[in-house]
Design a protein around this motif. Structure first.
Motif, PDB file in Angstrom:
ATOM      1  N   SER A  56       0.814  -1.223   0.000  1.00  0.00           N
ATOM      2  CA  SER A  56       0.000   0.000   0.000  1.00  0.00           C
ATOM      3  C   SER A  56       0.846   1.271   0.000  1.00  0.00           C
ATOM      4  N   TYR A  57       2.046   1.261   0.613  1.00  0.00           N
ATOM      5  CA  TYR A  57       2.896   2.451   0.581  1.00  0.00           C
ATOM      6  C   TYR A  57       3.354   2.744  -0.848  1.00  0.00           C
ATOM      7  N   THR A  58       3.746   1.697  -1.561  1.00  0.00           N
ATOM      8  CA  THR A  58       4.189   1.877  -2.944  1.00  0.00           C
ATOM      9  C   THR A  58       3.032   2.320  -3.822  1.00  0.00           C
ATOM     10  N   ARG A  59       1.847   1.782  -3.573  1.00  0.00           N
ATOM     11  CA  ARG A  59       0.673   2.204  -4.342  1.00  0.00           C
ATOM     12  C   ARG A  59       0.418   3.700  -4.178  1.00  0.00           C
ATOM     13  N   CYS A  60       0.714   4.218  -2.987  1.00  0.00           N
ATOM     14  CA  CYS A  60       0.509   5.643  -2.711  1.00  0.00           C
ATOM     15  C   CYS A  60       1.755   6.475  -3.027  1.00  0.00           C
ATOM     16  N   LEU A  61       2.778   5.829  -3.609  1.00  0.00           N
ATOM     17  CA  LEU A  61       4.037   6.489  -3.969  1.00  0.00           C
ATOM     18  C   LEU A  61       4.732   7.078  -2.750  1.00  0.00           C
ATOM     19  N   ASP A  62       4.544   6.442  -1.597  1.00  0.00           N
ATOM     20  CA  ASP A  62       5.191   6.868  -0.352  1.00  0.00           C
ATOM     21  C   ASP A  62       6.494   6.077  -0.203  1.00  0.00           C
ATOM     22  N   ASP A  63       7.499   6.482  -0.972  1.00  0.00           N
ATOM     23  CA  ASP A  63       8.751   5.725  -1.022  1.00  0.00           C
ATOM     24  C   ASP A  63       9.457   5.678   0.337  1.00  0.00           C
ATOM     25  N   ALA A  64       9.449   6.801   1.064  1.00  0.00           N
ATOM     26  CA  ALA A  64      10.188   6.866   2.321  1.00  0.00           C
ATOM     27  C   ALA A  64       9.648   5.857   3.327  1.00  0.00           C
ATOM     28  N   THR A  65       8.337   5.782   3.439  1.00  0.00           N
ATOM     29  CA  THR A  65       7.746   4.839   4.388  1.00  0.00           C
ATOM     30  C   THR A  65       7.962   3.397   3.938  1.00  0.00           C
ATOM     31  N   ALA A  66       7.890   3.151   2.638  1.00  0.00           N
ATOM     32  CA  ALA A  66       8.134   1.803   2.130  1.00  0.00           C
ATOM     33  C   ALA A  66       9.566   1.362   2.424  1.00  0.00           C
ATOM     34  N   ARG A  67      10.517   2.267   2.228  1.00  0.00           N
ATOM     35  CA  ARG A  67      11.920   1.926   2.512  1.00  0.00           C
ATOM     36  C   ARG A  67      12.132   1.673   4.003  1.00  0.00           C
ATOM     37  N   LEU A  82       8.159  -2.549  -4.694  1.00  0.00           N
ATOM     38  CA  LEU A  82       8.985  -2.591  -5.910  1.00  0.00           C
ATOM     39  C   LEU A  82       9.968  -1.426  -5.978  1.00  0.00           C
ATOM     40  N   LEU A  83       9.484  -0.221  -5.755  1.00  0.00           N
ATOM     41  CA  LEU A  83      10.358   0.951  -5.868  1.00  0.00           C
ATOM     42  C   LEU A  83      11.419   0.957  -4.774  1.00  0.00           C
ATOM     43  N   ALA A  84      11.075   0.488  -3.590  1.00  0.00           N
ATOM     44  CA  ALA A  84      12.052   0.451  -2.500  1.00  0.00           C
ATOM     45  C   ALA A  84      13.153  -0.570  -2.772  1.00  0.00           C
ATOM     46  N   HIS A  85      12.796  -1.690  -3.375  1.00  0.00           N
ATOM     47  CA  HIS A  85      13.803  -2.695  -3.710  1.00  0.00           C
ATOM     48  C   HIS A  85      14.715  -2.205  -4.837  1.00  0.00           C
ATOM     49  N   GLY A  86      14.167  -1.424  -5.760  1.00  0.00           N
ATOM     50  CA  GLY A  86      14.956  -0.904  -6.868  1.00  0.00           C
ATOM     51  C   GLY A  86      14.902  -1.799  -8.099  1.00  0.00           C
ATOM     52  N   VAL A  87      15.084  -1.173  -9.260  1.00  0.00           N
ATOM     53  CA  VAL A  87      14.955  -1.882 -10.527  1.00  0.00           C
ATOM     54  C   VAL A  87      15.924  -3.056 -10.662  1.00  0.00           C
ATOM     55  N   PRO A  88      17.233  -2.921 -10.342  1.00  0.00           N
ATOM     56  CA  PRO A  88      18.135  -4.062 -10.539  1.00  0.00           C
ATOM     57  C   PRO A  88      17.715  -5.305  -9.772  1.00  0.00           C
ATOM     58  N   ALA A  89      17.297  -5.146  -8.518  1.00  0.00           N
ATOM     59  CA  ALA A  89      16.894  -6.305  -7.714  1.00  0.00           C
ATOM     60  C   ALA A  89      15.629  -6.953  -8.273  1.00  0.00           C
ATOM     61  N   VAL A  90      14.674  -6.127  -8.706  1.00  0.00           N
ATOM     62  CA  VAL A  90      13.423  -6.675  -9.225  1.00  0.00           C
ATOM     63  C   VAL A  90      13.656  -7.313 -10.589  1.00  0.00           C
ATOM     64  N   ARG A  91      14.505  -6.706 -11.405  1.00  0.00           N
ATOM     65  CA  ARG A  91      14.826  -7.312 -12.694  1.00  0.00           C
ATOM     66  C   ARG A  91      15.448  -8.694 -12.494  1.00  0.00           C
ATOM     67  N   ALA A  92      16.346  -8.811 -11.535  1.00  0.00           N
ATOM     68  CA  ALA A  92      16.968 -10.102 -11.254  1.00  0.00           C
ATOM     69  C   ALA A  92      15.932 -11.119 -10.770  1.00  0.00           C
ATOM     70  N   LEU A  93      15.008 -10.682  -9.928  1.00  0.00           N
ATOM     71  CA  LEU A  93      13.946 -11.561  -9.445  1.00  0.00           C
ATOM     72  C   LEU A  93      13.124 -12.103 -10.608  1.00  0.00           C
TER      73      LEU A  93
END
Length: 419
Positions: A56-67, A82-93
């Motif tokens: 839900s934090y990512t859905r609301c674009l609340d990156d700081a709370t998600a991190r 997803l955004l807190a993990h970052g693109v490289p980690a998610v791409r690898a997943l």
């Protein structure tokens, strides 16, 4: 000509082979748990696609709370950041877990998807879902015009990919319940037309199981017919197991899930998004998700697809949905402009939806035949049957209709465990 994306291709091949694709709604905060969940779904005894549902934090674009949650309490997240993990980690997943034989859809729930779509594109995700209406009105107070603008830009970004990802409209699931099927069908078709207008070519149209099997069969037929008339793109139909108040008993939940699997077969849906018996109480585990997938697949496999199945009602649902689509398209030049104008004029009005851009003058009820219908039309071009005003007590009765029906059925007819 645009190449077929992996998600579309997989569903098409499964359908040609006579198999229903089943899918969970599953997301976990930690990478290792998400990886294990996808692996379990991939290995399930069913024809499956994977799901990464965002928190839900990512859905609301609340990156700081998600991190911060990812650092301090990742198990407490209600989805994948997803955004807190970052693109490289998610791409690898995704590179590790997904393939042409097991495509993965990212589900998000945000009315402002541009940043998410940019990250999804960079990760190589196979599919996503939502829509400018269905991920705006129920989820907050973001102005509909702003949501339409972001969805327009986001869809064009995805369409510019060498192989654009598949996208699923969520309009057929608006509010989950107490939305008459003609409006669900119309919104699904309008969102699919919006996606097509912005260059996306692999599209699915959703419909959520409601409360009357015959009416749901009529709705699925209307959705397929209207989609065939209005779309030139490759598309398929996805059914959702009932998204409202779920039965409290495990057997009642399984009966409801089984009915949705049979509905998918009889209604010709190519894909079924399932729920689990845990839904009434908490977020389900990986094991519970897999059990629900395998149970739904086994019911579908035992369900004959022929003339001996239940009959669809004949209530003019297609004609009403087509009227809503046509009335919306008369209000503007682009599909996005039409959606904004139609809501402003009350031509489209979602009952019981409190978003400021929704007129909220239309009302729906459950009639004596256990069918959903309009009790008050507001400014919509639909026929209301008229009914007493819906009090708070009556609204509670309507919202718990399926829970009470399936739990009481269990008490009369206990369900044997699936073999």
């Amino acid at each position: 000509m645009t190449a077929t994306d992996r998600f579309t291709g997989f569903v098409d091949r499964a359908h040609a082979a006579g198999r229903l694709v089943v899918q969970p709604r599953m997301g976990f905060g930690e990478l290792h748990r998400m990886r294990a969940g996808l692996a379990a779904v991939r290995e399930a005894d069913a024809t499956t696609v994977g799901t990464v549902t965002l928190d839900s934090y990512t859905r609301c674009l609340d990156d700081a709370t998600a991190r911060r949650a990812l650092r301090e309490d990742p198990a407490g997240l209600n989805g994948f950041p997803l955004l807190a993990h970052g693109v490289p980690a998610v791409r690898a997943l995704l590179q590790e877990c997904s393939s042409a034989a097991f495509p993965v859809q990212i589900r998000h729930g945000t009315p402002r998807p541009l940043r998410l779509f940019r990250a999804m594109a960079e990760t190589g995700a196979d599919a996503t879902e939502g829509g400018p209406v269905s991920y705006c009105l129920p989820y907050g107070r973001v102005p509909l015009a702003q949501a339409v603008a972001e969805w327009s830009a986001g869809c064009e970004l995805l369409a510019a990919r060498p192989v654009p990802p598949h996208i699923e409209t969520f309009g057929g699931c608006m509010l989950g319940q107490l939305c008459p099927p003609s409006l669900l069908v119309a919104l699904a078709v309008l969102e699919a037309m919006f996606f097509q207008e912005h260059g996306l070519r692999g599209i699915s149209l959703s419909y959520a199981q409601q409360i009357h099997q015959g009416q749901d069969l009529e709705a699925l037929a209307a959705l397929r017919r209207l989609a065939g008339e209005r779309l030139s793109t490759t598309h398929h139909i996805v059914l959702y197991t009932f998204m409202g108040v779920f039965p409290r008993t495990e057997d009642g939940s399984r009966r409801l899930l089984a009915e949705s699997a049979r509905l998918a077969v009889h209604g010709g849906a190519e894909r079924l998004v399932v729920k689990t018996p845990a839904e009434a109480h908490r977020i389900p585990t990986v094991e519970e998700n897999v059990a629900a997938l395998e149970y739904a697949a086994s019911v579908a496999a035992r369900t004959p697809d022929g003339a001996d199945g239940p009959r669809a009602t004949s209530s003019g649902l297609y004609e009403e949905a087509r009227t809503l689509v046509d009335a919306t398209l008369e209000t503007g030049r682009t599909i996005g402009e039409c959606l904004v104008r139609a809501f402003a004029l009350g031509v489209i009005d979602v009952p019981y939806c409190l978003h400021p851009d929704n007129a909220n003058r239309a009302r729906a009820t459950i009639d004596a035949r256990s069918m959903l219908g309009w009790s008050r039309a507001g400014g919509m071009p639909v026929t209301a049957r008229g009914a007493a005003p819906v009090t708070a007590r009556r609204l509670t009765e309507l919202l718990t209709f399926n829970r009470r029906r399936f739990d009481s059925d269990v008490r009369r007819h206990p369900l044997r465990s699936a073999s």
